[in-house]
Design a protein around this motif. Sequence first.
Motif: not given
Ligand code: FAD
Length: 444
Positions: A16-18, A37-39, A114-116, A289-291
């Motif tokens: 994801g973005v992080g 990335e698991q997706a 691929c999932e860890v 597609p994803k909740l």
């Molecule tokens: C409904 C909603 C509205 C929001 N609105 C906003 C907004 O308007 N503006 C804003 O800036 N933010 C918003 N946010 C918050 C923001 O989008 C998220 O908090 C942020 O994108 C999270 O980024 P991330 O990289 O932490 O996680 P994610 O983007 O969730 O990425 C995590 C990734 O890890 C992968 N993963 C998980 N487990 C494993 C594993 N075991 N092995 C390999 N891969 C794995 C997942 O498939 C996923 O792709 C919103 C969030 C939600 C839910």
Amino acid sequence: MNKTALEFDIIIAGAGVGGISAALAASRLQMRVLLIEQAEEVGGTGVFSSVSLVCTFRDSWGKPITGGIHRELFPAAYTHYSEKLVPTYDEQELKAAYESLLAAEPTLTLWTGCEVYRVDQQDGRIVRLHVQGNRTAVVTSKIYLDATADGNLSALAGMAYSLGREGDGKLQSATATFKVSGIDRSLLKEPDIRQWSAIHSLRKELLPYYLDMKAAGRTGNPRQGVTCFPYPNGEALLFNSTSVLDVDPTRPDSVISGKEEGIRQAQELFEAIRQHPAFHQAKLDYIAPKLGVREGRRIVGEYELTSEDCLQSRRFEDMVAACAYALDIHSPDGGATRLESIPEPGYYHIPYRSLIPKGCANLLLSSRCISGTHEAHSSYRIMASVSAIGEAAGTAAAICVFQGLQDVRDVKPAHIRFILQLRGQFVEGGVERIQMPASPSWAE
Ligand SMILES: Cc1cc2nc3c(=O)[nH]c(=O)nc-3n(C[C@H](O)[C@H](O)[C@H](O)COP(=O)(O)OP(=O)(O)OC[C@H]3O[C@@H](n4cnc5c(N)ncnc54)[C@H](O)[C@@H]3O)c2cc1C
């Protein structure tokens, strides 16, 4: 173990973005990075849960307090900023930006699908990860980054964590967002829906239709209002207005039933808004597609960021990122959302210690799963801060590898900040010069 482990400098779980920000930061410092990335595709929540709004990354006077990779991902939010315009993005454009930036890095390997699923530890260090899916592999590196949003990698490594609201463990509500096009904007009181004033006016126009539906008991959505944002071209809307309670991302069954409820609520709300003349011909383009699950595990780290830190605009000596977004708690009980702005100067620091899980020498947190309380998490979970956290984590990991440090705690925040500011990221506090390798570690 009978399989030979593939070796990298840094392995990141979650794209994801992080995770993507971390992967770009580290590979641009010549590290051999594996991003898992698991997706089937990269993007995470910001792409597949379609969130649309670029939440604020500006101080009380409008000055950006992030930059760096976030600016590369959301350039228009910087170059076309106006207080009157709603800063939004198109998730397909974001996904394309992720893909092209990742593809440009020669030292970066990406495995999707691929999932860890297992983590081996020894003496307070992760020694290898087990991966399944499109590839079955055992992989090893010097440093590991948990960018899974829900702290899945850390949990597999046995790290302590918190989940949900203090007291009862309940999590912020989840949302199935949906996109609507084909709106006859000439029938709206304010047709230019790219403007904040038009969006506020539109939400008021739509509210009676939704409230009628609620009064008739034809929706289970507990929300009181209708929330939507424009797409950047001003021709479609993203509704971020459904509310599903008790979704726990660590329990797949609750995500599956939550998604079903989210889809139901999205369809109901679409039927309500179609009663408005401007929406008679509107199309429900898609339901994300994803909740959208707002909250997951918060890993216990060397420092737990609190709501007091956010609301006192706290400064930290070991600052590596900053956040300007309000506390924004979508009630776990279905009541009104609690929004509390960050007071002047309008942002707080995120300390390096919050990225370091207690009890592991070679693991960093690189997504919303950093160490913080339920309330603080409701603020720093937005994409601007998570990108800055990821960029800092990727940079810290690279320094750790380059300097041959045995513990991520030994990386100096002033070194991290030195590199971050060279690359256009916002930092505050002292910087200390560090020479990074001119050639890749694997070529030496
Ligand atoms: C409904 C909603 C509205 C929001 N609105 C906003 C907004 O308007 N503006 C804003 O800036 N933010 C918003 N946010 C918050 C923001 O989008 C998220 O908090 C942020 O994108 C999270 O980024 P991330 O990289 O932490 O996680 P994610 O983007 O969730 O990425 C995590 C990734 O890890 C992968 N993963 C998980 N487990 C494993 C594993 N075991 N092995 C390999 N891969 C794995 C997942 O498939 C996923 O792709 C919103 C969030 C939600 C839910």
